[in-house]
Design a protein around this motif. Structure first.
Motif, PDB file in Angstrom:
ATOM      1  N   GLU A 178     -26.568  39.125  69.647  1.00  0.00           N
ATOM      2  CA  GLU A 178     -26.911  39.519  68.274  1.00  0.00           C
ATOM      3  C   GLU A 178     -27.550  40.903  68.251  1.00  0.00           C
ATOM      4  OE1 GLU A 178     -29.434  36.584  66.442  1.00  0.00           O
ATOM      5  OE2 GLU A 178     -28.007  34.966  66.873  1.00  0.00           O
ATOM      6  N   VAL A 179     -28.466  41.155  69.191  1.00  0.00           N
ATOM      7  CA  VAL A 179     -29.150  42.448  69.249  1.00  0.00           C
ATOM      8  C   VAL A 179     -28.150  43.553  69.575  1.00  0.00           C
ATOM      9  CG1 VAL A 179     -30.850  43.802  70.530  1.00  0.00           C
ATOM     10  CG2 VAL A 179     -31.397  41.472  69.815  1.00  0.00           C
ATOM     11  N   LEU A 180     -27.265  43.306  70.532  1.00  0.00           N
ATOM     12  CA  LEU A 180     -26.248  44.295  70.894  1.00  0.00           C
ATOM     13  C   LEU A 180     -25.336  44.605  69.713  1.00  0.00           C
ATOM     14  CD1 LEU A 180     -25.133  43.255  74.482  1.00  0.00           C
ATOM     15  CD2 LEU A 180     -26.185  45.405  73.787  1.00  0.00           C
ATOM     16  N   ALA A 181     -24.887  43.569  69.022  1.00  0.00           N
ATOM     17  CA  ALA A 181     -23.988  43.756  67.878  1.00  0.00           C
ATOM     18  C   ALA A 181     -24.674  44.558  66.771  1.00  0.00           C
ATOM     19  CB  ALA A 181     -23.508  42.412  67.348  1.00  0.00           C
ATOM     20  N   ARG A 182     -25.925  44.232  66.490  1.00  0.00           N
ATOM     21  CA  ARG A 182     -26.666  44.947  65.442  1.00  0.00           C
ATOM     22  C   ARG A 182     -26.872  46.409  65.827  1.00  0.00           C
ATOM     23  NH1 ARG A 182     -31.692  42.839  65.555  1.00  0.00           N
ATOM     24  NH2 ARG A 182     -32.633  44.738  66.303  1.00  0.00           N
ATOM     25  N   ALA A 183     -27.239  46.659  67.071  1.00  0.00           N
ATOM     26  CA  ALA A 183     -27.457  48.034  67.525  1.00  0.00           C
ATOM     27  C   ALA A 183     -26.157  48.837  67.473  1.00  0.00           C
ATOM     28  CB  ALA A 183     -28.028  48.032  68.941  1.00  0.00           C
ATOM     29  N   ARG A 184     -25.054  48.227  67.885  1.00  0.00           N
ATOM     30  CA  ARG A 184     -23.758  48.912  67.849  1.00  0.00           C
ATOM     31  C   ARG A 184     -23.371  49.264  66.413  1.00  0.00           C
ATOM     32  NH1 ARG A 184     -21.053  45.307  70.279  1.00  0.00           N
ATOM     33  NH2 ARG A 184     -20.312  44.286  68.405  1.00  0.00           N
ATOM     34  N   LYS A 185     -23.537  48.314  65.496  1.00  0.00           N
ATOM     35  CA  LYS A 185     -23.195  48.555  64.087  1.00  0.00           C
ATOM     36  C   LYS A 185     -24.068  49.655  63.490  1.00  0.00           C
ATOM     37  CE  LYS A 185     -21.418  43.930  63.237  1.00  0.00           C
ATOM     38  NZ  LYS A 185     -21.681  42.618  62.660  1.00  0.00           N
ATOM     39  N   GLU A 186     -25.356  49.672  63.824  1.00  0.00           N
ATOM     40  CA  GLU A 186     -26.262  50.702  63.310  1.00  0.00           C
ATOM     41  C   GLU A 186     -25.892  52.080  63.853  1.00  0.00           C
ATOM     42  OE1 GLU A 186     -30.341  49.588  63.989  1.00  0.00           O
ATOM     43  OE2 GLU A 186     -30.139  47.746  62.826  1.00  0.00           O
ATOM     44  N   ALA A 187     -25.541  52.148  65.138  1.00  0.00           N
ATOM     45  CA  ALA A 187     -25.154  53.431  65.738  1.00  0.00           C
ATOM     46  C   ALA A 187     -23.872  53.959  65.097  1.00  0.00           C
ATOM     47  CB  ALA A 187     -24.991  53.282  67.251  1.00  0.00           C
ATOM     48  N   ILE A 188     -22.905  53.078  64.876  1.00  0.00           N
ATOM     49  CA  ILE A 188     -21.656  53.485  64.227  1.00  0.00           C
ATOM     50  C   ILE A 188     -21.930  53.932  62.795  1.00  0.00           C
ATOM     51  CG2 ILE A 188     -19.426  52.652  63.369  1.00  0.00           C
ATOM     52  CD1 ILE A 188     -19.259  50.957  65.972  1.00  0.00           C
ATOM     53  N   SER A 189     -22.810  53.244  62.108  1.00  0.00           N
ATOM     54  CA  SER A 189     -23.164  53.612  60.742  1.00  0.00           C
ATOM     55  C   SER A 189     -23.803  55.007  60.702  1.00  0.00           C
ATOM     56  CB  SER A 189     -24.120  52.575  60.154  1.00  0.00           C
ATOM     57  OG  SER A 189     -24.492  52.908  58.852  1.00  0.00           O
ATOM     58  N   GLU A 190     -24.687  55.310  61.655  1.00  0.00           N
ATOM     59  CA  GLU A 190     -25.296  56.642  61.741  1.00  0.00           C
ATOM     60  C   GLU A 190     -24.232  57.709  61.967  1.00  0.00           C
ATOM     61  OE1 GLU A 190     -28.361  57.087  64.651  1.00  0.00           O
ATOM     62  OE2 GLU A 190     -29.687  55.637  63.676  1.00  0.00           O
ATOM     63  N   MET A 191     -23.280  57.421  62.863  1.00  0.00           N
ATOM     64  CA  MET A 191     -22.214  58.374  63.167  1.00  0.00           C
ATOM     65  C   MET A 191     -21.351  58.622  61.933  1.00  0.00           C
ATOM     66  SD  MET A 191     -19.157  58.056  65.982  1.00  0.00           S
ATOM     67  CE  MET A 191     -18.434  56.681  65.063  1.00  0.00           C
ATOM     68  N   LYS A 192     -21.025  57.555  61.211  1.00  0.00           N
ATOM     69  CA  LYS A 192     -20.217  57.698  59.996  1.00  0.00           C
ATOM     70  C   LYS A 192     -20.950  58.529  58.945  1.00  0.00           C
ATOM     71  CE  LYS A 192     -18.232  53.808  58.584  1.00  0.00           C
ATOM     72  NZ  LYS A 192     -18.011  52.356  58.365  1.00  0.00           N
ATOM     73  N   ALA A 193     -22.246  58.336  58.797  1.00  0.00           N
ATOM     74  CA  ALA A 193     -23.033  59.105  57.828  1.00  0.00           C
ATOM     75  C   ALA A 193     -23.030  60.589  58.198  1.00  0.00           C
ATOM     76  CB  ALA A 193     -24.467  58.572  57.766  1.00  0.00           C
ATOM     77  N   GLU A 194     -23.134  60.882  59.483  1.00  0.00           N
ATOM     78  CA  GLU A 194     -23.094  62.272  59.932  1.00  0.00           C
ATOM     79  C   GLU A 194     -21.723  62.885  59.643  1.00  0.00           C
ATOM     80  OE1 GLU A 194     -23.584  64.591  64.167  1.00  0.00           O
ATOM     81  OE2 GLU A 194     -24.866  62.842  63.832  1.00  0.00           O
TER      82      GLU A 194
END
Length: 105
Positions: A52-68
């Motif tokens: 769960e922690v890995l999945a959440r961290a991966r989704k947050e990192a991808i979300s940051e990249m998309k925002a950039e």
């Protein structure tokens, strides 16, 4: 926004390269989660809490990249790479980093 690990999107040629974009998330390991994970390791099976922690961290990192990428005027990110790294003296933290090329298709 299209996000792909491939270097092109079939049927959607790249019109403009906008630049490299990244996203990073660092999460700390929780002692309770560690206890449950060690029990799971002893009896076999998967560690749902860590997953769960890995999945959440991966989704947050991808979300940051998309925002950039969006801030650069892109509508896609291609060539995405996802990396995981253990940090800290005792390996108590995990970093998930993603990077790719922001493009307009």
């Amino acid at each position: 926004m299209i996000v792909s690990t491939t270097t092109l999107i079939e049927g959607r040629p790249v019109r403009t390269y906008r630049g490299i974009v990244t996203g990073e998330v660092i999460v700390g390991a929780n002692i309770v989660r560690d206890l449950f994970a060690s029990i799971t390791d002893l009896v076999g099976g998967r560690s749902g809490k860590y997953e769960e922690v890995l999945a959440r961290a991966r989704k947050e990192a991808i979300s940051e990249m998309k925002a950039e990428a969006l801030a650069l005027g892109a509508n896609a990110v291609i060539g995405v790479d996802i990396d995981y790294e253990v940090l800290g003296k005792t390996g108590s933290m995990l970093m998930v980093s993603v990077s790719g090329t922001a493009v307009s298709v």
